[in-house]
Design a protein around this motif. Structure first.
Motif, PDB file in Angstrom:
ATOM      1  N   UNK A  53       0.843  -1.205   0.000  1.00  0.00           N
ATOM      2  CA  UNK A  53       0.000   0.000   0.000  1.00  0.00           C
ATOM      3  C   UNK A  53       0.876   1.251   0.000  1.00  0.00           C
ATOM      4  N   UNK A  54       1.940   1.249   0.800  1.00  0.00           N
ATOM      5  CA  UNK A  54       2.856   2.384   0.816  1.00  0.00           C
ATOM      6  C   UNK A  54       3.440   2.615  -0.570  1.00  0.00           C
ATOM      7  N   UNK A  55       3.925   1.548  -1.205  1.00  0.00           N
ATOM      8  CA  UNK A  55       4.559   1.697  -2.516  1.00  0.00           C
ATOM      9  C   UNK A  55       3.579   2.262  -3.542  1.00  0.00           C
ATOM     10  N   UNK A  56       2.345   1.804  -3.496  1.00  0.00           N
ATOM     11  CA  UNK A  56       1.345   2.291  -4.453  1.00  0.00           C
ATOM     12  C   UNK A  56       0.942   3.736  -4.165  1.00  0.00           C
ATOM     13  N   UNK A  57       0.867   4.091  -2.896  1.00  0.00           N
ATOM     14  CA  UNK A  57       0.319   5.393  -2.503  1.00  0.00           C
ATOM     15  C   UNK A  57       1.389   6.477  -2.357  1.00  0.00           C
ATOM     16  N   UNK A  58       2.539   6.144  -1.756  1.00  0.00           N
ATOM     17  CA  UNK A  58       3.478   7.183  -1.314  1.00  0.00           C
ATOM     18  C   UNK A  58       4.896   7.116  -1.876  1.00  0.00           C
ATOM     19  N   UNK A  59       5.266   6.050  -2.539  1.00  0.00           N
ATOM     20  CA  UNK A  59       6.660   5.883  -2.957  1.00  0.00           C
ATOM     21  C   UNK A  59       7.147   7.027  -3.843  1.00  0.00           C
ATOM     22  N   UNK A  60       6.366   7.438  -4.807  1.00  0.00           N
ATOM     23  CA  UNK A  60       6.787   8.510  -5.711  1.00  0.00           C
ATOM     24  C   UNK A  60       7.012   9.814  -4.939  1.00  0.00           C
ATOM     25  N   UNK A  61       6.126  10.116  -3.992  1.00  0.00           N
ATOM     26  CA  UNK A  61       6.289  11.332  -3.194  1.00  0.00           C
ATOM     27  C   UNK A  61       7.537  11.255  -2.325  1.00  0.00           C
ATOM     28  N   UNK A  62       7.779  10.111  -1.714  1.00  0.00           N
ATOM     29  CA  UNK A  62       8.963   9.945  -0.873  1.00  0.00           C
ATOM     30  C   UNK A  62      10.230  10.173  -1.684  1.00  0.00           C
ATOM     31  N   UNK A  63      10.315   9.561  -2.850  1.00  0.00           N
ATOM     32  CA  UNK A  63      11.495   9.739  -3.703  1.00  0.00           C
ATOM     33  C   UNK A  63      11.664  11.198  -4.102  1.00  0.00           C
TER      34      UNK A  63
END
Length: 135
Positions: A53-63
């Motif tokens: 869920x994190x990877x789908x929802x937030x990974x791009x923002x984190x990077x």
């Protein structure tokens, strides 16, 4: 009831202050690529629904936020939650993982680490935004 509420708020404020003032944790041995500079590290497992869920929802923002802050982003994911307690999990990043577990008081994932010049400056379990904002 009012005293209880005030006491709870005071306790929460003290806990937040303690986390902000907490000294960095030594990583031993520190992976060579973490000895200098800042890095934001994700630890997860392929069979972890919260990680997915994190990877789908937030990974791009984190990077994106790590890049904007001049930090390297490091992705470390094992194939199974069952491996998180093994001595070789996450390879050369295992000492970082051990420091994160100690810092968080848990070996759960997704976990995040902010490393500066070879020291664990902060870590989080399930939430990474506070790491970017607090240090």
């Amino acid at each position: 009831m009012k005293k209880l509420l005030v006491g709870m708020i005071s306790l929460a404020a003290l806990a937040a202050l303690w986390l902000m003032l907490r000294p960095p944790v030594k990583i031993d041995p520190v992976p060579a690529d973490l000895a200098r500079g800042s890095a934001l590290i994700y630890f997860g497992a392929e069979d972890c629904p919260y990680c997915q869920a994190f990877k789908a929802r937030d990974m791009a923002e984190l990077k994106s936020r790590a890049d904007a802050a001049g930090m390297r982003f490091v992705f470390r994911e094992d194939n199974s939650l069952a491996n998180l307690g093994k001595p070789d999990v996450f390879g050369d990043y295992h000492p970082v993982w051990l420091a994160v577990r100690a810092y968080n008081g848990s070996g759960g994932v997704p976990s995040f680490a902010l490393v500066r010049d070879g020291e664990l400056a902060a870590a989080g379990l399930g939430e990474w935004r506070g790491l970017m904002d607090s240090r």
